[in-house]
Design an enzyme around this catalytic site. Structure first.
Site, PDB file in Angstrom:
ATOM      1  N   ARG A  21       0.820  -1.214   0.000  1.00 44.82           N
ATOM      2  CA  ARG A  21       0.000   0.000   0.000  1.00 44.82           C
ATOM      3  C   ARG A  21       0.856   1.267   0.000  1.00 44.82           C
ATOM      4  O   ARG A  21       0.344   2.375  -0.026  1.00 44.82           O
ATOM      5  CB  ARG A  21      -0.928  -0.005   1.210  1.00 44.82           C
ATOM      6  CG  ARG A  21      -2.063  -0.971   1.000  1.00 44.82           C
ATOM      7  CD  ARG A  21      -2.861  -1.260   2.235  1.00 44.82           C
ATOM      8  NE  ARG A  21      -3.962  -2.161   1.897  1.00 44.82           N
ATOM      9  CZ  ARG A  21      -3.837  -3.481   1.757  1.00 44.82           C
ATOM     10  NH1 ARG A  21      -2.667  -4.063   1.926  1.00 44.82           N
ATOM     11  NH2 ARG A  21      -4.884  -4.230   1.448  1.00 44.82           N
ATOM     12  N   SER A  22       2.175   1.089   0.018  1.00 44.69           N
ATOM     13  CA  SER A  22       3.056   2.261   0.080  1.00 44.69           C
ATOM     14  C   SER A  22       2.889   3.199  -1.122  1.00 44.69           C
ATOM     15  O   SER A  22       2.914   4.423  -0.932  1.00 44.69           O
ATOM     16  CB  SER A  22       4.513   1.820   0.204  1.00 44.69           C
ATOM     17  OG  SER A  22       4.705   1.213   1.464  1.00 44.69           O
ATOM     18  N   LYS A  74      14.604  -6.847   4.017  1.00 40.42           N
ATOM     19  CA  LYS A  74      14.905  -5.912   5.115  1.00 40.42           C
ATOM     20  C   LYS A  74      16.217  -6.207   5.847  1.00 40.42           C
ATOM     21  O   LYS A  74      16.866  -5.297   6.347  1.00 40.42           O
ATOM     22  CB  LYS A  74      13.756  -5.909   6.131  1.00 40.42           C
ATOM     23  CG  LYS A  74      12.506  -5.180   5.663  1.00 40.42           C
ATOM     24  CD  LYS A  74      11.492  -5.153   6.799  1.00 40.42           C
ATOM     25  CE  LYS A  74      10.312  -4.280   6.465  1.00 40.42           C
ATOM     26  NZ  LYS A  74       9.441  -4.062   7.629  1.00 40.42           N
ATOM     27  N   ASN A  95      14.129  -0.588   6.681  1.00 37.02           N
ATOM     28  CA  ASN A  95      12.925  -0.493   5.840  1.00 37.02           C
ATOM     29  C   ASN A  95      12.972   0.714   4.916  1.00 37.02           C
ATOM     30  O   ASN A  95      12.083   0.900   4.090  1.00 37.02           O
ATOM     31  CB  ASN A  95      11.642  -0.485   6.690  1.00 37.02           C
ATOM     32  CG  ASN A  95      11.420   0.840   7.397  1.00 37.02           C
ATOM     33  OD1 ASN A  95      12.333   1.653   7.537  1.00 37.02           O
ATOM     34  ND2 ASN A  95      10.205   1.058   7.847  1.00 37.02           N
ATOM     35  N   ASP A 111      10.069   1.964  11.469  1.00 35.56           N
ATOM     36  CA  ASP A 111       8.952   1.234  12.084  1.00 35.56           C
ATOM     37  C   ASP A 111       8.768   1.587  13.561  1.00 35.56           C
ATOM     38  O   ASP A 111       7.631   1.640  14.050  1.00 35.56           O
ATOM     39  CB  ASP A 111       9.153  -0.279  11.949  1.00 35.56           C
ATOM     40  CG  ASP A 111       8.776  -0.792  10.568  1.00 35.56           C
ATOM     41  OD1 ASP A 111       7.994  -0.113   9.871  1.00 35.56           O
ATOM     42  OD2 ASP A 111       9.262  -1.871  10.183  1.00 35.56           O
ATOM     43  N   GLY A 141       9.182 -11.715  16.738  1.00 43.54           N
ATOM     44  CA  GLY A 141       9.639 -11.751  15.354  1.00 43.54           C
ATOM     45  C   GLY A 141      10.220 -10.401  14.941  1.00 43.54           C
ATOM     46  O   GLY A 141      10.625  -9.596  15.784  1.00 43.54           O
ATOM     47  N   GLY A 142      10.254 -10.145  13.634  1.00 45.49           N
ATOM     48  CA  GLY A 142      10.857  -8.923  13.109  1.00 45.49           C
ATOM     49  C   GLY A 142      10.166  -7.664  13.618  1.00 45.49           C
ATOM     50  O   GLY A 142      10.825  -6.702  14.020  1.00 45.49           O
ATOM     51  N   ALA A 143       8.836  -7.659  13.602  1.00 46.68           N
ATOM     52  CA  ALA A 143       8.109  -6.463  14.023  1.00 46.68           C
ATOM     53  C   ALA A 143       8.316  -6.190  15.513  1.00 46.68           C
ATOM     54  O   ALA A 143       8.372  -5.027  15.938  1.00 46.68           O
ATOM     55  CB  ALA A 143       6.627  -6.618  13.713  1.00 46.68           C
ATOM     56  N   ILE A 228      -0.638  -4.614  16.118  1.00 46.29           N
ATOM     57  CA  ILE A 228      -0.030  -3.973  14.940  1.00 46.29           C
ATOM     58  C   ILE A 228      -0.566  -4.550  13.633  1.00 46.29           C
ATOM     59  O   ILE A 228      -0.219  -4.072  12.557  1.00 46.29           O
ATOM     60  CB  ILE A 228       1.511  -4.015  14.982  1.00 46.29           C
ATOM     61  CG1 ILE A 228       2.035  -5.436  14.858  1.00 46.29           C
ATOM     62  CG2 ILE A 228       2.040  -3.339  16.239  1.00 46.29           C
ATOM     63  CD1 ILE A 228       3.538  -5.464  14.555  1.00 46.29           C
TER      64      ILE A 228
HETATM   65  P1  NAP Z   1       7.572 -12.740  11.962  1.00 47.27           P
HETATM   66  O1  NAP Z   1       8.940 -12.188  12.056  1.00 47.27           O
HETATM   67  O2  NAP Z   1       7.310 -13.903  11.081  1.00 47.27           O
HETATM   68  O3  NAP Z   1       7.077 -13.115  13.470  1.00 47.27           O
HETATM   69  C1  NAP Z   1       5.872 -13.783  13.681  1.00 47.27           C
HETATM   70  C2  NAP Z   1       5.556 -13.849  15.173  1.00 47.27           C
HETATM   71  O4  NAP Z   1       4.256 -14.481  15.321  1.00 47.27           O
HETATM   72  C3  NAP Z   1       6.552 -14.701  15.975  1.00 47.27           C
HETATM   73  O5  NAP Z   1       6.687 -14.180  17.267  1.00 47.27           O
HETATM   74  C4  NAP Z   1       5.832 -16.070  16.015  1.00 47.27           C
HETATM   75  O6  NAP Z   1       6.195 -16.886  17.103  1.00 47.27           O
HETATM   76  C5  NAP Z   1       4.398 -15.610  16.194  1.00 47.27           C
HETATM   77  N1  NAP Z   1       3.463 -16.681  15.820  1.00 47.27           N
HETATM   78  C6  NAP Z   1       3.268 -17.220  14.602  1.00 47.27           C
HETATM   79  N2  NAP Z   1       2.338 -18.208  14.679  1.00 47.27           N
HETATM   80  C7  NAP Z   1       1.955 -18.269  15.979  1.00 47.27           C
HETATM   81  C8  NAP Z   1       1.028 -19.090  16.711  1.00 47.27           C
HETATM   82  N3  NAP Z   1       0.292 -20.032  16.091  1.00 47.27           N
HETATM   83  N4  NAP Z   1       0.880 -18.891  18.042  1.00 47.27           N
HETATM   84  C9  NAP Z   1       1.607 -17.931  18.671  1.00 47.27           C
HETATM   85  N5  NAP Z   1       2.508 -17.127  18.043  1.00 47.27           N
HETATM   86  C10 NAP Z   1       2.669 -17.308  16.715  1.00 47.27           C
HETATM   87  O7  NAP Z   1       6.514 -11.629  11.471  1.00 47.27           O
HETATM   88  P2  NAP Z   1       6.628 -10.027  11.676  1.00 47.27           P
HETATM   89  O8  NAP Z   1       7.292  -9.430  10.497  1.00 47.27           O
HETATM   90  O9  NAP Z   1       7.172  -9.769  13.031  1.00 47.27           O
HETATM   91  O10 NAP Z   1       5.078  -9.597  11.577  1.00 47.27           O
HETATM   92  C11 NAP Z   1       4.153  -9.953  12.593  1.00 47.27           C
HETATM   93  C12 NAP Z   1       2.822  -9.240  12.364  1.00 47.27           C
HETATM   94  O11 NAP Z   1       2.993  -7.840  12.431  1.00 47.27           O
HETATM   95  C13 NAP Z   1       2.173  -9.527  11.004  1.00 47.27           C
HETATM   96  O12 NAP Z   1       0.809  -9.742  11.208  1.00 47.27           O
HETATM   97  C14 NAP Z   1       2.406  -8.253  10.227  1.00 47.27           C
HETATM   98  O13 NAP Z   1       1.376  -7.999   9.284  1.00 47.27           O
HETATM   99  C15 NAP Z   1       2.358  -7.204  11.327  1.00 47.27           C
HETATM  100  N6  NAP Z   1       3.133  -5.975  11.000  1.00 47.27           N
HETATM  101  C16 NAP Z   1       2.455  -4.788  10.955  1.00 47.27           C
HETATM  102  C17 NAP Z   1       3.157  -3.613  10.664  1.00 47.27           C
HETATM  103  C18 NAP Z   1       2.435  -2.291  10.600  1.00 47.27           C
HETATM  104  O14 NAP Z   1       2.979  -1.319  10.031  1.00 47.27           O
HETATM  105  N7  NAP Z   1       1.269  -2.169  11.182  1.00 47.27           N
HETATM  106  C19 NAP Z   1       4.549  -3.666  10.416  1.00 47.27           C
HETATM  107  C20 NAP Z   1       5.200  -4.910  10.489  1.00 47.27           C
HETATM  108  C21 NAP Z   1       4.467  -6.061  10.784  1.00 47.27           C
HETATM  109  P3  NAP Z   1       7.343 -18.018  16.910  1.00 47.27           P
HETATM  110  O15 NAP Z   1       8.639 -17.316  17.102  1.00 47.27           O
HETATM  111  O16 NAP Z   1       7.043 -19.008  17.987  1.00 47.27           O
HETATM  112  O17 NAP Z   1       7.178 -18.596  15.530  1.00 47.27           O
END
Ligand code: NAP
Length: 285
Positions: A21-22, A74, A95, A111, A141-143, A228
């Site tokens: 969406r950027s 990233k 980013n 971020d 995770g990354g966020a 988020i």
């Molecule tokens: P990521 O690096 O893949 O991390 C995913 C996280 O979710 C990890 O902590 C993972 O835990 C956890 N998880 C996955 N499946 C799970 C489950 N079944 N039960 C419990 N925990 C679970 O992803 P990310 O980049 O951090 O993004 C995470 C979310 O943030 C996404 O929904 C993304 O859309 C959102 N986000 C929003 C923005 C914004 O601008 N609003 C920016 C960035 C990200 P494990 O380590 O145990 O796998």
């Protein structure tokens, strides 16, 4: 003083990138800031991982002021650009890339700013540097890395961190320092007691995923609840929090606010989030 009009390009590099969406956000600001001497365009840059270095190095010759980076670039871009600012180093990801006057590339991460600003926008009463301020972050995770850096820099003194895979929460606690307290996943429900902020950074509750498995009974009634995720705008976590009277913040503000410092770095204008832009984005969700 008036400046000669100049045409500037920016874009988002990712693979895949078509869903981003950027372009909507940045092109809205480019048009909004005319007829000032702001001419340009923000484009999709579909770049495969093996071509990332070549694509980044081509930015100055192509007249780009810089670009955003999204999945899967990233982290890989950190070792390609010429310098990475200290916040992006702590977060461990870039980013935003800025092309400097000499053609060199600086990596940044907006971020953390986007996240903290979204809390302030939605809930001006929330104060990170309040002595009673403690937070719980779900996910590692990354966020989560950007959220932790933002909260620490904003002055939150204690952050409880819990993740399904405990090793990742423990690693982040070692990396980010003693203000981060890892909490066992099984203890997450009780660990909500006494916090003034709860943040979900997992993908649980996102469209197509099950709801985050978290009981809110121990959460103080005044605690701010942030998710988020922005699709859907109201996750099951936010709906449950709203129902019991907690103030809530969705992920759209973070998405919009992370774009503001990047736009300013490329185009020299700090843009604002108007109701018009909000409507445009909401229409795409
Ligand atoms: P990521 O690096 O893949 O991390 C995913 C996280 O979710 C990890 O902590 C993972 O835990 C956890 N998880 C996955 N499946 C799970 C489950 N079944 N039960 C419990 N925990 C679970 O992803 P990310 O980049 O951090 O993004 C995470 C979310 O943030 C996404 O929904 C993304 O859309 C959102 N986000 C929003 C923005 C914004 O601008 N609003 C920016 C960035 C990200 P494990 O380590 O145990 O796998």
């Amino acid at each position: 003083m008036t400046h000669a009009p100049s045409y500037k390009l920016a874009g988002v590099m990712g693979w895949p990138v078509a869903h981003s969406r950027s372009p909507l956000i940045h092109n809205h600001w480019i048009v909004e800031n005319q007829p000032q001497p702001l001419k340009g365009a923000y484009v999709l840059l579909p770049v495969q991982p093996e071509n990332l270095a070549q694509a980044l190095r081509a930015l100055p010759a192509l007249g780009f002021a810089g670009c955003n980076l999204t999945i899967p670039h990233k982290v890989a871009a950190m070792s390609i650009v010429d310098r990475v600012d200290s916040l992006a180093q702590r977060i461990g990801a870039i980013n935003t890339v800025v092309v400097e006057a000499d053609g060199s590339l600086t990596g940044r991460n907006t971020d953390a700013f986007g996240f903290i600003q979204s809390l302030h926008d939605a809930q001006p009463a929330w104060r990170a540097d309040n002595a009673a301020s403690s937070a719980i972050v779900i996910g590692a995770g990354g966020a989560a890395r950007a959220v932790l850096a933002g909260l620490l820099d904003a002055g939150v003194s204690e952050i409880r961190l819990t993740n399904r895979s405990p090793d990742k929460a423990q690693a982040l606690a070692r990396e980010f320092g003693s203000a981060i307290r890892p909490i066992a996943w099984a203890e997450r429900h009780d660990a909500l007691a006494g916090v003034s902020l709860l943040v979900n950074t997992t993908n649980q509750g996102m469209h197509g995923e099950p709801a985050l498995d978290l009981r809110l009974d121990a959460l103080p009634a005044h605690a701010l609840v942030s998710d988020i995720i922005y699709i859907p705008l109201e996750t099951p976590l936010l709906a449950a929090a709203r129902t019991r009277g907690n103030p809530t913040v969705n992920g759209l503000g973070m998405l919009l606010n992370q774009a503001r410092p990047a736009f300013e770095a490329w185009f020299g204008v700090r843009p604002t989030i108007t109701p018009d832009l909000m409507q445009k984005i909401l229409a795409t969700l």
